[in-house]
Motif scaffolding. Structure first.
Motif, PDB file in Angstrom:
ATOM      1  N   VAL A  60       0.827  -1.211   0.000  1.00 53.46           N
ATOM      2  CA  VAL A  60       0.000   0.000   0.000  1.00 53.46           C
ATOM      3  C   VAL A  60       0.864   1.265   0.000  1.00 53.46           C
ATOM      4  O   VAL A  60       0.425   2.325  -0.457  1.00 53.46           O
ATOM      5  CB  VAL A  60      -0.961   0.002   1.219  1.00 53.46           C
ATOM      6  CG1 VAL A  60      -0.209   0.241   2.528  1.00 53.46           C
ATOM      7  CG2 VAL A  60      -2.062   1.047   1.034  1.00 53.46           C
ATOM      8  N   ASN A  61       2.123   1.136   0.443  1.00 51.86           N
ATOM      9  CA  ASN A  61       2.995   2.301   0.484  1.00 51.86           C
ATOM     10  C   ASN A  61       3.445   2.761  -0.897  1.00 51.86           C
ATOM     11  O   ASN A  61       3.911   3.891  -1.056  1.00 51.86           O
ATOM     12  CB  ASN A  61       4.210   2.003   1.372  1.00 51.86           C
ATOM     13  CG  ASN A  61       3.806   1.794   2.817  1.00 51.86           C
ATOM     14  OD1 ASN A  61       3.266   2.686   3.450  1.00 51.86           O
ATOM     15  ND2 ASN A  61       4.042   0.604   3.341  1.00 51.86           N
ATOM     16  N   VAL A  62       3.292   1.889  -1.895  1.00 52.54           N
ATOM     17  CA  VAL A  62       3.563   2.307  -3.275  1.00 52.54           C
ATOM     18  C   VAL A  62       2.612   3.429  -3.671  1.00 52.54           C
ATOM     19  O   VAL A  62       2.961   4.303  -4.485  1.00 52.54           O
ATOM     20  CB  VAL A  62       3.423   1.106  -4.233  1.00 52.54           C
ATOM     21  CG1 VAL A  62       3.573   1.546  -5.686  1.00 52.54           C
ATOM     22  CG2 VAL A  62       4.454   0.035  -3.904  1.00 52.54           C
ATOM     23  N   ALA A  63       1.422   3.441  -3.088  1.00 50.51           N
ATOM     24  CA  ALA A  63       0.422   4.454  -3.430  1.00 50.51           C
ATOM     25  C   ALA A  63       0.917   5.862  -3.109  1.00 50.51           C
ATOM     26  O   ALA A  63       0.599   6.816  -3.834  1.00 50.51           O
ATOM     27  CB  ALA A  63      -0.890   4.172  -2.703  1.00 50.51           C
ATOM     28  N   LYS A 231      -4.188   3.328   5.699  1.00 51.01           N
ATOM     29  CA  LYS A 231      -3.205   3.874   4.763  1.00 51.01           C
ATOM     30  C   LYS A 231      -3.880   4.324   3.466  1.00 51.01           C
ATOM     31  O   LYS A 231      -3.491   5.335   2.876  1.00 51.01           O
ATOM     32  CB  LYS A 231      -2.130   2.822   4.453  1.00 51.01           C
ATOM     33  CG  LYS A 231      -1.287   2.427   5.639  1.00 51.01           C
ATOM     34  CD  LYS A 231      -0.370   3.547   6.100  1.00 51.01           C
ATOM     35  CE  LYS A 231      -0.895   4.262   7.332  1.00 51.01           C
ATOM     36  NZ  LYS A 231      -0.043   5.361   7.782  1.00 51.01           N
ATOM     37  N   VAL A 232      -4.886   3.564   3.026  1.00 44.38           N
ATOM     38  CA  VAL A 232      -5.654   3.983   1.844  1.00 44.38           C
ATOM     39  C   VAL A 232      -6.309   5.337   2.102  1.00 44.38           C
ATOM     40  O   VAL A 232      -6.267   6.243   1.257  1.00 44.38           O
ATOM     41  CB  VAL A 232      -6.714   2.927   1.480  1.00 44.38           C
ATOM     42  CG1 VAL A 232      -7.637   3.450   0.374  1.00 44.38           C
ATOM     43  CG2 VAL A 232      -6.048   1.624   1.033  1.00 44.38           C
ATOM     44  N   CYS A 233      -6.911   5.486   3.277  1.00 46.05           N
ATOM     45  CA  CYS A 233      -7.539   6.764   3.641  1.00 46.05           C
ATOM     46  C   CYS A 233      -6.505   7.882   3.733  1.00 46.05           C
ATOM     47  O   CYS A 233      -6.786   9.035   3.380  1.00 46.05           O
ATOM     48  CB  CYS A 233      -8.273   6.629   4.973  1.00 46.05           C
ATOM     49  SG  CYS A 233      -9.803   5.677   4.877  1.00 46.05           S
ATOM     50  N   ASP A 234      -5.308   7.554   4.201  1.00 44.02           N
ATOM     51  CA  ASP A 234      -4.244   8.555   4.295  1.00 44.02           C
ATOM     52  C   ASP A 234      -3.859   9.053   2.907  1.00 44.02           C
ATOM     53  O   ASP A 234      -3.696  10.263   2.685  1.00 44.02           O
ATOM     54  CB  ASP A 234      -3.036   7.937   5.001  1.00 44.02           C
ATOM     55  CG  ASP A 234      -2.009   8.981   5.414  1.00 44.02           C
ATOM     56  OD1 ASP A 234      -2.379  10.169   5.529  1.00 44.02           O
ATOM     57  OD2 ASP A 234      -0.843   8.617   5.630  1.00 44.02           O
ATOM     58  N   VAL A 235      -3.716   8.146   1.971  1.00 47.41           N
ATOM     59  CA  VAL A 235      -3.398   8.540   0.593  1.00 47.41           C
ATOM     60  C   VAL A 235      -4.537   9.393   0.014  1.00 47.41           C
ATOM     61  O   VAL A 235      -4.301  10.403  -0.655  1.00 47.41           O
ATOM     62  CB  VAL A 235      -3.156   7.299  -0.287  1.00 47.41           C
ATOM     63  CG1 VAL A 235      -3.015   7.692  -1.756  1.00 47.41           C
ATOM     64  CG2 VAL A 235      -1.906   6.557   0.177  1.00 47.41           C
ATOM     65  N   LEU A 236      -5.767   8.992   0.305  1.00 46.92           N
ATOM     66  CA  LEU A 236      -6.917   9.754  -0.202  1.00 46.92           C
ATOM     67  C   LEU A 236      -6.982  11.157   0.389  1.00 46.92           C
ATOM     68  O   LEU A 236      -7.274  12.124  -0.321  1.00 46.92           O
ATOM     69  CB  LEU A 236      -8.217   8.992   0.088  1.00 46.92           C
ATOM     70  CG  LEU A 236      -8.465   7.736  -0.752  1.00 46.92           C
ATOM     71  CD1 LEU A 236      -9.697   7.000  -0.263  1.00 46.92           C
ATOM     72  CD2 LEU A 236      -8.606   8.094  -2.236  1.00 46.92           C
ATOM     73  N   GLN A 237      -6.694  11.279   1.695  1.00 47.07           N
ATOM     74  CA  GLN A 237      -6.745  12.622   2.287  1.00 47.07           C
ATOM     75  C   GLN A 237      -5.625  13.495   1.704  1.00 47.07           C
ATOM     76  O   GLN A 237      -5.809  14.705   1.515  1.00 47.07           O
ATOM     77  CB  GLN A 237      -6.688  12.566   3.806  1.00 47.07           C
ATOM     78  CG  GLN A 237      -5.380  12.194   4.434  1.00 47.07           C
ATOM     79  CD  GLN A 237      -5.395  12.337   5.948  1.00 47.07           C
ATOM     80  OE1 GLN A 237      -6.212  13.065   6.513  1.00 47.07           O
ATOM     81  NE2 GLN A 237      -4.491  11.650   6.617  1.00 47.07           N
ATOM     82  N   PHE A 238      -4.491  12.898   1.417  1.00 49.30           N
ATOM     83  CA  PHE A 238      -3.422  13.597   0.711  1.00 49.30           C
ATOM     84  C   PHE A 238      -3.933  14.115  -0.629  1.00 49.30           C
ATOM     85  O   PHE A 238      -3.764  15.290  -0.980  1.00 49.30           O
ATOM     86  CB  PHE A 238      -2.286  12.601   0.458  1.00 49.30           C
ATOM     87  CG  PHE A 238      -0.915  13.055   0.889  1.00 49.30           C
ATOM     88  CD1 PHE A 238      -0.462  14.328   0.597  1.00 49.30           C
ATOM     89  CD2 PHE A 238      -0.059  12.187   1.548  1.00 49.30           C
ATOM     90  CE1 PHE A 238       0.815  14.735   0.959  1.00 49.30           C
ATOM     91  CE2 PHE A 238       1.215  12.569   1.921  1.00 49.30           C
ATOM     92  CZ  PHE A 238       1.654  13.850   1.620  1.00 49.30           C
ATOM     93  N   HIS A 239      -4.579  13.218  -1.394  1.00 44.45           N
ATOM     94  CA  HIS A 239      -5.062  13.564  -2.730  1.00 44.45           C
ATOM     95  C   HIS A 239      -6.127  14.660  -2.673  1.00 44.45           C
ATOM     96  O   HIS A 239      -6.083  15.617  -3.457  1.00 44.45           O
ATOM     97  CB  HIS A 239      -5.626  12.305  -3.399  1.00 44.45           C
ATOM     98  CG  HIS A 239      -6.093  12.526  -4.804  1.00 44.45           C
ATOM     99  ND1 HIS A 239      -5.279  12.978  -5.816  1.00 44.45           N
ATOM    100  CD2 HIS A 239      -7.333  12.341  -5.374  1.00 44.45           C
ATOM    101  CE1 HIS A 239      -5.965  13.073  -6.939  1.00 44.45           C
ATOM    102  NE2 HIS A 239      -7.202  12.693  -6.708  1.00 44.45           N
ATOM    103  N   PHE A 240      -7.067  14.532  -1.746  1.00 43.56           N
ATOM    104  CA  PHE A 240      -8.122  15.543  -1.655  1.00 43.56           C
ATOM    105  C   PHE A 240      -7.572  16.875  -1.159  1.00 43.56           C
ATOM    106  O   PHE A 240      -8.090  17.938  -1.523  1.00 43.56           O
ATOM    107  CB  PHE A 240      -9.253  15.051  -0.751  1.00 43.56           C
ATOM    108  CG  PHE A 240     -10.039  13.917  -1.353  1.00 43.56           C
ATOM    109  CD1 PHE A 240     -10.544  14.003  -2.636  1.00 43.56           C
ATOM    110  CD2 PHE A 240     -10.269  12.743  -0.638  1.00 43.56           C
ATOM    111  CE1 PHE A 240     -11.259  12.957  -3.208  1.00 43.56           C
ATOM    112  CE2 PHE A 240     -10.968  11.693  -1.196  1.00 43.56           C
ATOM    113  CZ  PHE A 240     -11.467  11.801  -2.489  1.00 43.56           C
ATOM    114  N   ALA A 241      -6.513  16.840  -0.347  1.00 48.48           N
ATOM    115  CA  ALA A 241      -5.862  18.090   0.059  1.00 48.48           C
ATOM    116  C   ALA A 241      -5.247  18.779  -1.157  1.00 48.48           C
ATOM    117  O   ALA A 241      -5.358  20.000  -1.322  1.00 48.48           O
ATOM    118  CB  ALA A 241      -4.792  17.807   1.116  1.00 48.48           C
ATOM    119  N   PHE A 242      -4.602  17.998  -2.026  1.00 50.42           N
ATOM    120  CA  PHE A 242      -4.074  18.552  -3.273  1.00 50.42           C
ATOM    121  C   PHE A 242      -5.187  19.180  -4.105  1.00 50.42           C
ATOM    122  O   PHE A 242      -5.052  20.313  -4.601  1.00 50.42           O
ATOM    123  CB  PHE A 242      -3.410  17.444  -4.096  1.00 50.42           C
ATOM    124  CG  PHE A 242      -1.962  17.201  -3.794  1.00 50.42           C
ATOM    125  CD1 PHE A 242      -1.009  18.159  -4.088  1.00 50.42           C
ATOM    126  CD2 PHE A 242      -1.549  16.004  -3.242  1.00 50.42           C
ATOM    127  CE1 PHE A 242       0.338  17.928  -3.840  1.00 50.42           C
ATOM    128  CE2 PHE A 242      -0.210  15.764  -2.985  1.00 50.42           C
ATOM    129  CZ  PHE A 242       0.733  16.725  -3.281  1.00 50.42           C
TER     130      PHE A 242
END
Length: 261
Positions: A60-63, A231-242
């Motif tokens: 999942v860290n590849v994301a 971790k999926v949610c963490d990547v998503l919150q990163f993306h939505f912040a962008f």
């Protein structure tokens, strides 16, 4: 690659190297961290190599890396070199964070766990800095001060076993508060959606990680565990912040006391 993009990558690389040096020099040797596979609901697979011992929590860290690379290449919503710099610093943080997370899962070493915790804080702080840019304009010394304060807040982990949790909680609260304040002031047609999805992703990031073992009693969370979905949610919150910040940067009204940048 544009000069501001190279500068952003250099600044994140230098900052990350300083953090790595401090951690491996033993500055935070007294910090309490949880290490060991028993702290994860996902069972390790003995037949796999160590770097894939927990395959889902590893891969999942590849994301993070893919997300960082995607946003590093994307220019939509960047209205000038300063916005591009802010975006590319955020993207570089994602690029650096993925391997650090993987290193923690792979080695289960205290130093990797400390580095993972520490580098989480300036990521949330950069969201605050970008929001302040929209509000106050280009103030590089203010942004540097925010990042330095964020990094120094990890010293709370030396004072109490839950010191990191306090620091992270404060970062999340301030970041959400600043994002909502910026949204109210400069909201666009799309920012409502990005804020809502970002807050939901942040909630999932916190709750799913905390309830990793409790959720494992349900079949749905036995292979793809709460920690994985966190971790999926963490990547998503990163993306939505962008999405949120680039959207507001492209349609922002001039802020008081300065020209639109």
């Amino acid at each position: 690659m544009k000069p501001e993009s190279r500068q952003a990558l250099l600044h994140v690389a230098v900052g990350s190297c300083l953090c790595v040096t401090a951690v491996y020099a033993g500055v935070f040797a007294g910090v309490f961290v949880q290490v060991g596979y028993e702290h994860y609901a996902e069972a390790p697979v003995p037949s796999l190599p160590r770097f894939l011992a927990m395959p889902f929590n590893s891969l999942v860290n590849v994301a993070y890396v893919l997300l960082g690379w995607y946003w590093l290449q994307r220019d939509k919503g960047t209205t000038g070199p300063r916005t591009r710099y802010l975006k590319d610093v955020f993207a570089a943080m994602a690029l650096a964070y993925g391997p650090v997370q993987w290193l923690r899962v792979t080695t289960q070493a205290p130093s990797a766990a400390i580095l993972d915790q520490w580098l989480t804080l300036p990521i949330f702080a950069w969201l605050i800095a970008w929001c302040l840019y929209l509000d106050k304009g280009w103030k590089p010394w203010l942004f540097l001060a925010i990042e330095c304060l964020s990094l120094s807040s990890y010293s709370l982990a030396l004072l109490h076993p839950q010191g990191f949790d306090v620091a992270l909680g404060a970062h999340i609260v301030v970041a959400l508060g600043q994002a909502l304040r910026t949204h109210v002031r400069y909201s666009s047609a799309s920012s409502h959606t990005y804020v809502a999805l970002g807050v939901l992703s942040c909630l999932g990031f916190v709750v799913l990680k905390l309830w990793d073992h409790q959720l494992a009693q349900w079949r749905l969370f036995q292979q793809l565990t709460g920690h994985f979905w966190s971790k999926v949610c963490d990547v998503l919150q990163f993306h939505f912040a962008f999405l949120f910040l680039t959207n507001l940067s492209s349609c922002q009204r001039p802020h008081p006391g300065g020209k639109r940048l």
